[in-house]
Design an enzyme around this catalytic site. Sequence first.
Site, PDB file in Angstrom:
ATOM      1  N   ARG A 185     -10.380   1.460  -6.331  1.00 14.24           N
ATOM      2  CA  ARG A 185      -9.804   2.179  -5.204  1.00 14.24           C
ATOM      3  C   ARG A 185      -9.142   3.453  -5.739  1.00 14.24           C
ATOM      4  O   ARG A 185      -8.909   3.586  -6.930  1.00 14.24           O
ATOM      5  CB  ARG A 185      -8.776   1.315  -4.483  1.00 14.24           C
ATOM      6  CG  ARG A 185      -9.344   0.088  -3.801  1.00 14.24           C
ATOM      7  CD  ARG A 185      -8.219  -0.828  -3.329  1.00 14.24           C
ATOM      8  NE  ARG A 185      -7.284  -0.124  -2.447  1.00 14.24           N
ATOM      9  CZ  ARG A 185      -6.052  -0.536  -2.187  1.00 14.24           C
ATOM     10  NH1 ARG A 185      -5.575  -1.615  -2.776  1.00 14.24           N
ATOM     11  NH2 ARG A 185      -5.285   0.142  -1.367  1.00 14.24           N
ATOM     12  N   LYS A 221      -5.093 -10.870  -6.308  1.00 14.71           N
ATOM     13  CA  LYS A 221      -4.540 -11.494  -5.110  1.00 14.71           C
ATOM     14  C   LYS A 221      -5.221 -11.004  -3.835  1.00 14.71           C
ATOM     15  O   LYS A 221      -5.104 -11.639  -2.796  1.00 14.71           O
ATOM     16  CB  LYS A 221      -3.035 -11.275  -5.015  1.00 14.71           C
ATOM     17  CG  LYS A 221      -2.593  -9.851  -4.738  1.00 14.71           C
ATOM     18  CD  LYS A 221      -1.080  -9.779  -4.591  1.00 14.71           C
ATOM     19  CE  LYS A 221      -0.617  -8.363  -4.267  1.00 14.71           C
ATOM     20  NZ  LYS A 221       0.844  -8.288  -4.078  1.00 14.71           N
ATOM     21  N   ASP A 222      -5.953  -9.865  -3.910  1.00 20.96           N
ATOM     22  CA  ASP A 222      -6.641  -9.337  -2.737  1.00 20.96           C
ATOM     23  C   ASP A 222      -8.004  -9.976  -2.501  1.00 20.96           C
ATOM     24  O   ASP A 222      -8.598  -9.797  -1.437  1.00 20.96           O
ATOM     25  CB  ASP A 222      -6.837  -7.819  -2.862  1.00 20.96           C
ATOM     26  CG  ASP A 222      -5.536  -7.040  -2.795  1.00 20.96           C
ATOM     27  OD1 ASP A 222      -4.559  -7.570  -2.235  1.00 20.96           O
ATOM     28  OD2 ASP A 222      -5.497  -5.902  -3.296  1.00 20.96           O
ATOM     29  N   ARG A 241       4.209 -13.911   3.723  1.00 22.85           N
ATOM     30  CA  ARG A 241       4.846 -14.748   2.696  1.00 22.85           C
ATOM     31  C   ARG A 241       6.241 -14.226   2.376  1.00 22.85           C
ATOM     32  O   ARG A 241       7.206 -15.002   2.276  1.00 22.85           O
ATOM     33  CB  ARG A 241       3.980 -14.748   1.429  1.00 22.85           C
ATOM     34  CG  ARG A 241       4.628 -15.418   0.227  1.00 22.85           C
ATOM     35  CD  ARG A 241       3.811 -15.176  -1.040  1.00 22.85           C
ATOM     36  NE  ARG A 241       3.638 -13.758  -1.313  1.00 22.85           N
ATOM     37  CZ  ARG A 241       4.533 -12.995  -1.936  1.00 22.85           C
ATOM     38  NH1 ARG A 241       5.668 -13.520  -2.352  1.00 22.85           N
ATOM     39  NH2 ARG A 241       4.297 -11.715  -2.155  1.00 22.85           N
ATOM     40  N   ARG A 242       6.356 -12.922   2.183  1.00 26.94           N
ATOM     41  CA  ARG A 242       7.669 -12.345   1.867  1.00 26.94           C
ATOM     42  C   ARG A 242       8.599 -12.430   3.074  1.00 26.94           C
ATOM     43  O   ARG A 242       9.788 -12.738   2.935  1.00 26.94           O
ATOM     44  CB  ARG A 242       7.505 -10.893   1.421  1.00 26.94           C
ATOM     45  CG  ARG A 242       6.843 -10.749   0.052  1.00 26.94           C
ATOM     46  CD  ARG A 242       6.647  -9.298  -0.322  1.00 26.94           C
ATOM     47  NE  ARG A 242       6.035  -9.170  -1.651  1.00 26.94           N
ATOM     48  CZ  ARG A 242       5.144  -8.254  -1.977  1.00 26.94           C
ATOM     49  NH1 ARG A 242       4.769  -7.347  -1.084  1.00 26.94           N
ATOM     50  NH2 ARG A 242       4.640  -8.202  -3.188  1.00 26.94           N
ATOM     51  N   ARG A 267       3.818  -0.526   5.287  1.00 25.32           N
ATOM     52  CA  ARG A 267       2.541  -0.314   4.606  1.00 25.32           C
ATOM     53  C   ARG A 267       2.651   0.975   3.818  1.00 25.32           C
ATOM     54  O   ARG A 267       3.599   1.729   3.968  1.00 25.32           O
ATOM     55  CB  ARG A 267       1.393  -0.201   5.619  1.00 25.32           C
ATOM     56  CG  ARG A 267       0.806  -1.501   6.140  1.00 25.32           C
ATOM     57  CD  ARG A 267      -0.036  -2.254   5.123  1.00 25.32           C
ATOM     58  NE  ARG A 267      -1.090  -1.467   4.511  1.00 25.32           N
ATOM     59  CZ  ARG A 267      -2.281  -1.244   5.053  1.00 25.32           C
ATOM     60  NH1 ARG A 267      -2.582  -1.719   6.244  1.00 25.32           N
ATOM     61  NH2 ARG A 267      -3.186  -0.545   4.399  1.00 25.32           N
ATOM     62  N   GLY A 268       1.643   1.254   3.021  1.00 30.96           N
ATOM     63  CA  GLY A 268       1.614   2.478   2.235  1.00 30.96           C
ATOM     64  C   GLY A 268       1.623   2.180   0.752  1.00 30.96           C
ATOM     65  O   GLY A 268       1.836   1.040   0.325  1.00 30.96           O
ATOM     66  N   ASN A 269       1.378   3.223  -0.057  1.00 29.74           N
ATOM     67  CA  ASN A 269       1.378   3.022  -1.496  1.00 29.74           C
ATOM     68  C   ASN A 269       2.802   2.823  -2.008  1.00 29.74           C
ATOM     69  O   ASN A 269       3.769   2.927  -1.250  1.00 29.74           O
ATOM     70  CB  ASN A 269       0.673   4.180  -2.209  1.00 29.74           C
ATOM     71  CG  ASN A 269       1.340   5.520  -1.947  1.00 29.74           C
ATOM     72  OD1 ASN A 269       2.561   5.613  -1.835  1.00 29.74           O
ATOM     73  ND2 ASN A 269       0.539   6.576  -1.858  1.00 29.74           N
ATOM     74  N   THR A 325       5.313   5.602  -1.378  1.00 30.61           N
ATOM     75  CA  THR A 325       5.721   5.649   0.030  1.00 30.61           C
ATOM     76  C   THR A 325       6.767   4.588   0.322  1.00 30.61           C
ATOM     77  O   THR A 325       7.770   4.846   0.996  1.00 30.61           O
ATOM     78  CB  THR A 325       4.504   5.449   0.948  1.00 30.61           C
ATOM     79  OG1 THR A 325       3.567   6.511   0.717  1.00 30.61           O
ATOM     80  CG2 THR A 325       4.905   5.450   2.419  1.00 30.61           C
ATOM     81  N   ARG A 326       6.560   3.414  -0.191  1.00 33.61           N
ATOM     82  CA  ARG A 326       7.488   2.310   0.068  1.00 33.61           C
ATOM     83  C   ARG A 326       8.850   2.570  -0.577  1.00 33.61           C
ATOM     84  O   ARG A 326       9.890   2.388   0.054  1.00 33.61           O
ATOM     85  CB  ARG A 326       6.891   0.997  -0.457  1.00 33.61           C
ATOM     86  CG  ARG A 326       5.588   0.619   0.221  1.00 33.61           C
ATOM     87  CD  ARG A 326       5.066  -0.708  -0.274  1.00 33.61           C
ATOM     88  NE  ARG A 326       3.680  -0.926   0.156  1.00 33.61           N
ATOM     89  CZ  ARG A 326       3.100  -2.105   0.247  1.00 33.61           C
ATOM     90  NH1 ARG A 326       3.756  -3.195  -0.063  1.00 33.61           N
ATOM     91  NH2 ARG A 326       1.846  -2.217   0.643  1.00 33.61           N
ATOM     92  N   CYS A 372      -5.343 -14.677   1.914  1.00 25.92           N
ATOM     93  CA  CYS A 372      -4.357 -14.007   1.069  1.00 25.92           C
ATOM     94  C   CYS A 372      -3.191 -13.441   1.872  1.00 25.92           C
ATOM     95  O   CYS A 372      -2.208 -12.975   1.294  1.00 25.92           O
ATOM     96  CB  CYS A 372      -5.017 -12.905   0.247  1.00 25.92           C
ATOM     97  SG  CYS A 372      -5.687 -11.538   1.219  1.00 25.92           S
TER      98      CYS A 372
END
Length: 344
Positions: free
Chosen positions: A18, A86-87, A134-135, A152-154, A157-158, A245
Site C-alpha cells: 500500500r 492483522k488485516d 476491540r479497542r 480513521r486516517g494514517n 492524521t491520528r 479482523c
Amino acid sequence: MSANAGALGDRVVRIGTRGSLLATTQAETVRAAITATGVRTELVVVATAGDKSAAPVQEIGVGVFTAALREALADKTIDVAVHSYKDLPTAEDPRFRIAAIPEREDARDALVARDGLVLGELPAGSTIGTSAPRRIAQLRALGLGLDVQPLRGNLDTRIGKVTKGELDAVVVARAGLARIGRLDVVTEALEPVQFLPAPAQGALAVECRSDDHDLAGVLGTLDDVASRASVTAERALLAELEAGCTAPVGAIAEVVESIDEDGRIFEELSVRGCAAAVDGSDVIRASTVGSVDDADELGRRVARELLDLGARELVAVTEPSSSSTAASTTQRTSGTQKGESIDA
C-alpha cells in the site's frame, strides 16, 4: 548470494505494498532483507479500496486493505505482497502462501494523549479516538467514563488529532509508531493483562504465489519461528470464533520459558484471548499454555473456552455509537494452565 537466491537468476522480484508511510516503511524492511540475500528487487505501490474510503473498516469489509494486493499478486503484477498480518482474512486462499513472518514488533496498543497523560489520568469525559470495536469495547470496559470517538486516517492524521486539541487521546498500534520512528509520542503502552491487542498485531505477512517455489525458498529465510508460532495461535483463535479482523476480539500469544520437574528450562507457548461487548458491559477472557508445536490447537482451545463462556453473542459487530464507557463491567475468565488461569 544464497543457494535459494541463485535459483532466481537475474529475476527482479517486485514487492507490492500500500502507499501509506507505514506500509511502504514495512515493505522497505522486507525489501532490504530480500536484497541482502542477493536478489534484485523493486517496490510497487498498489492502491486499495481502503485507502480511498473514509468509512469505518467494518462497513467497507474485512480484507479491504489486502484484496488489491492479492489480486496484483494473482495477476503477476507483483511477486510478493507485504501485509500487516492483522488485516488478512483468516480463511486461507490456496492461490497464495505466507512464505515468511519476520520477527514481530511489540504487539501492544499504545496511548497517545495530551500533556503526557496515561490512561488512568484522563479525566472522565475525555475524548479518545479509535474506530476499532476491540479497542472501543476494552476502553469502555475499564469504566473510566471516556468519550470514545470514531477515528480513521494514517498515523500522522491520528496523532494530529491530539496535537491540534481535537481529541484528548488516541489508541493506535505501538508497532506502527515504532516502524515510522514516532515512539516519542507514546504516553503509555497498554499492557495485555488489561488491554489485549488484535490477533497478529505487530506482525507482517510476506506472501507469494503458491506455485512460486524458488521465491518461497528465498522468503523463507526471513521467517521467525517464535513470531510464526504466536501469530498462528492468535489467528487460529480468531478463526475458531468465526470472527473477522474487525470483531471485538483480542489475543496475544508469547513464547515463554518454563521449568520442568527436574529443573530444566524449556519453551512453551502462552495464549490469552478475550471477547468483549462493544458497549463495555461484558468481557470474557480465557488462556492456556502448551507446546510451541501445537500453536494452532492452543489458539483454538482458548477460543472454545471463550465460546463456552458465551463469546458467540459478543463477536457479531454492529457500528458502535460514540458514548461514554460503561460504568460497570462483567468479566468472566477461564484458564487451562494445569487447572489455573494465567490471565491476571
